[in-house]
Design a protein around this motif. Sequence first.
Motif, PDB file in Angstrom:
ATOM      1  N   ALA A 252      72.901 -48.240  30.306  1.00  0.00           N
ATOM      2  CA  ALA A 252      72.992 -49.634  29.864  1.00  0.00           C
ATOM      3  C   ALA A 252      71.910 -49.917  28.823  1.00  0.00           C
ATOM      4  N   HIS A 253      72.275 -50.708  27.820  1.00  0.00           N
ATOM      5  CA  HIS A 253      71.376 -50.912  26.681  1.00  0.00           C
ATOM      6  C   HIS A 253      70.014 -51.467  27.104  1.00  0.00           C
ATOM      7  N   GLY A 254      70.013 -52.469  27.974  1.00  0.00           N
ATOM      8  CA  GLY A 254      68.741 -53.046  28.396  1.00  0.00           C
ATOM      9  C   GLY A 254      67.861 -52.031  29.095  1.00  0.00           C
ATOM     10  N   LEU A 255      68.448 -51.222  29.965  1.00  0.00           N
ATOM     11  CA  LEU A 255      67.686 -50.192  30.675  1.00  0.00           C
ATOM     12  C   LEU A 255      67.154 -49.156  29.700  1.00  0.00           C
ATOM     13  N   ALA A 256      67.968 -48.757  28.721  1.00  0.00           N
ATOM     14  CA  ALA A 256      67.525 -47.786  27.724  1.00  0.00           C
ATOM     15  C   ALA A 256      66.328 -48.322  26.941  1.00  0.00           C
ATOM     16  N   CYS A 257      66.413 -49.583  26.524  1.00  0.00           N
ATOM     17  CA  CYS A 257      65.308 -50.187  25.770  1.00  0.00           C
ATOM     18  C   CYS A 257      64.043 -50.274  26.614  1.00  0.00           C
ATOM     19  N   ALA A 258      64.205 -50.595  27.902  1.00  0.00           N
ATOM     20  CA  ALA A 258      63.042 -50.714  28.780  1.00  0.00           C
ATOM     21  C   ALA A 258      62.348 -49.367  28.967  1.00  0.00           C
ATOM     22  N   ALA A 259      63.136 -48.304  29.124  1.00  0.00           N
ATOM     23  CA  ALA A 259      62.546 -46.984  29.335  1.00  0.00           C
ATOM     24  C   ALA A 259      61.798 -46.497  28.101  1.00  0.00           C
ATOM     25  N   ILE A 260      62.246 -46.920  26.929  1.00  0.00           N
ATOM     26  CA  ILE A 260      61.648 -46.453  25.680  1.00  0.00           C
ATOM     27  C   ILE A 260      60.520 -47.362  25.195  1.00  0.00           C
ATOM     28  N   PHE A 261      60.590 -48.646  25.527  1.00  0.00           N
ATOM     29  CA  PHE A 261      59.685 -49.653  24.954  1.00  0.00           C
ATOM     30  C   PHE A 261      58.196 -49.275  25.021  1.00  0.00           C
ATOM     31  N   PRO A 262      57.635 -48.894  26.184  1.00  0.00           N
ATOM     32  CA  PRO A 262      56.192 -48.617  26.216  1.00  0.00           C
ATOM     33  C   PRO A 262      55.789 -47.473  25.295  1.00  0.00           C
ATOM     34  N   HIS A 263      56.675 -46.510  25.138  1.00  0.00           N
ATOM     35  CA  HIS A 263      56.348 -45.320  24.354  1.00  0.00           C
ATOM     36  C   HIS A 263      56.330 -45.616  22.857  1.00  0.00           C
TER      37      HIS A 263
END
Length: 376
Positions: free
Chosen positions: A273-284
């Motif tokens: 899911a797009h939101g989950l993908a963005c969340a997993a990548i955001f801190p990095h």
Amino acid sequence: MTDLSTPIDLIRPAEVAFGAGTLPRVARFAAERGYSRPLVVADAFNAAQVDRLGLAGAVTVFGDVKPEPDIPNLDAALALAAEAQPDLVIGFGGGSAMDLAKLVAVLPGSGQTLRDVVGPERVAGRRVGLVQVPTTAGTGSEAGTRALVTDPEAQAKLAVQSRHMLADLAVIDPDLTMTVPPAVTAATGVDAMAHCVEAYTSRRSHPAIDLYALEGARLVGRYLPRAVADGADREARAGLALASLYGGLCLGPVNTTAGHAVAYPLGTRHHVAHGLACAAIFPHTLAFNAAAVPEKTARVLEALGAPAVSGADAVLEHAYRFCADLGVEMRLSRIGVPEDDLDRMAEEAHAIRRLLDNNPREMSRADIAALYRAAY
């Protein structure tokens, strides 16, 4: 980064109705304009509650919008539109429903196909009304001019941008988000934050957009933990809905950067899911870019309730903790991404130049591959 003298176009829907209890504005708008053949584009859940819109006339419902909609999903919606001949299209749902609604509003009867309009400002025009009604707080699609559709053969997103896809009316009633479950609330909330933060730290950032971007991040930092803990917190839901709107306002003139480019292959290749993908990548990506935009990075962390630091390790730690404390699964290995596909994903992400060229720091294929492995 740009300065005050740099030209910028600020575009937004002609009318925006924001706040609890604004949903009846949709029916009033349709009546005032004389629309009698509305087509509602929705996912299955929202299709079952179309009556809440209070529409009159011969209402047609396309209720099969998929998460991360693909070309066959769009084709099915276009076929129904060709049959129903609507004079008003209403997107009712999350970003997927609103993106399809934009395309359904401009393609039927135009003589253009999806392939004809991929890219910036290739849509010939629009002959029907367009209303957007978000039921989640994340994409900000109600305020924007872009629509994304996945090409299942190429496993890539096709992006259409056109002023003709800007809504005549956006109705943002936070009460519609009250039933969104905690996990979806968290992921979509981080997506809204990513829109704001990426616009704020972009090479194309602009003072006219920075105020929306930073305030959007502050709203997420203040209200997302509350909404996840208590979905019935109306103030928190309203705060997130406003943050999502602000994120949408950032997307038109500035757009996103590496965070979304790196997140996209997770969805197109592995259906994350797009939101989950963005969340997993955001801190990095925030940590990767910190050296290029240290002052702005420190302000972002302050917005999230963390210390105002800009060192990459500390940025990663605090941003990661913000997301993880919401209950978001942050490991790619635990959300269905196979390790042997990381290099291929890095190639695909690196090719998304429309976003990576906005990033404040150059990001190579090797950098992206290393980021995926750090997130794995």
